[in-house]
Design an enzyme around this catalytic site. Sequence first.
Site, PDB file in Angstrom:
ATOM      1  N   ASP A   1       0.840  -1.190   0.000  1.00  0.00           N
ATOM      2  CA  ASP A   1       0.000   0.000   0.000  1.00  0.00           C
ATOM      3  C   ASP A   1       0.880   1.246   0.000  1.00  0.00           C
ATOM      4  OD1 ASP A   1      -1.849   2.104   0.640  1.00  0.00           O
ATOM      5  OD2 ASP A   1      -3.184   0.609   1.502  1.00  0.00           O
TER       6      ASP A   1
ATOM      7  N   ASP B   1      -7.882   5.962  -8.568  1.00  0.00           N
ATOM      8  CA  ASP B   1      -9.292   5.850  -8.205  1.00  0.00           C
ATOM      9  C   ASP B   1      -9.789   7.225  -7.778  1.00  0.00           C
ATOM     10  OD1 ASP B   1     -11.793   5.296  -6.971  1.00  0.00           O
ATOM     11  OD2 ASP B   1     -11.118   3.273  -6.453  1.00  0.00           O
TER      12      ASP B   1
END
Length: 217
Positions: free
Chosen positions: A96, A118
């Site tokens: 991440d 996103d």
Amino acid sequence: MRLRHKPYAMEMIETYPQFVIADPEAYKGSWGKLFGNNNPIHIEVGTGRGRFIYEMAKAHPHINYIGIEKFSSVVVDALQKLIDEEVPNLKLINKDAKDLTVFFESEEIDRVYLNFSDPWPKARHEKRRLTYKSFLRNYEQVLVKDGEIHFKTDNQGLFEYSLMSLAEYGMLLHYISLDLHNSDFEGNIMTEYEEKFSSKGNRIYRVEARFRNEPVL
């Protein structure tokens, strides 16, 4: 983005530790040793299936590239490209990006690429956007003084939000394109999403930005 689960993904990733670095925190401050040189390092946060960073690494052999993607079922597509044709100046991280400062030392990175992130359109999800101030703070910490962020998207709302976020953080915006594919920009390498969206007639937005090092007068 709906992800298709690939049960073989983790086994495949573990089979190729020379391409997907399992313990990136171990190389904090010494990525140059892993690459075997002191060339500039560019990272892509959210590298997806890897077309962009793979082609960039092939086109610029004197720059080291690191693609960061948290979804194993996605990063295996980038990995497959390296299996088919190894590019020595490219490594992948299956982690991440919120842990960016755990992987890289202060001023260790020369450029950050954010491509088709996103958009997280709901207001309550603002903190998840990769151009939110907490992410900008991490980029600022790992980037060299003149390091840049290059951002591309087809989402007008995210682009407008990002311009505001970058500006409010005090960054200098020195290249803004509201229609990249109909501009005079040269050397653009498309991502998989970029090709898909632009073929449908969607505009591609792009900005280059750097953190302000000199005092504001």
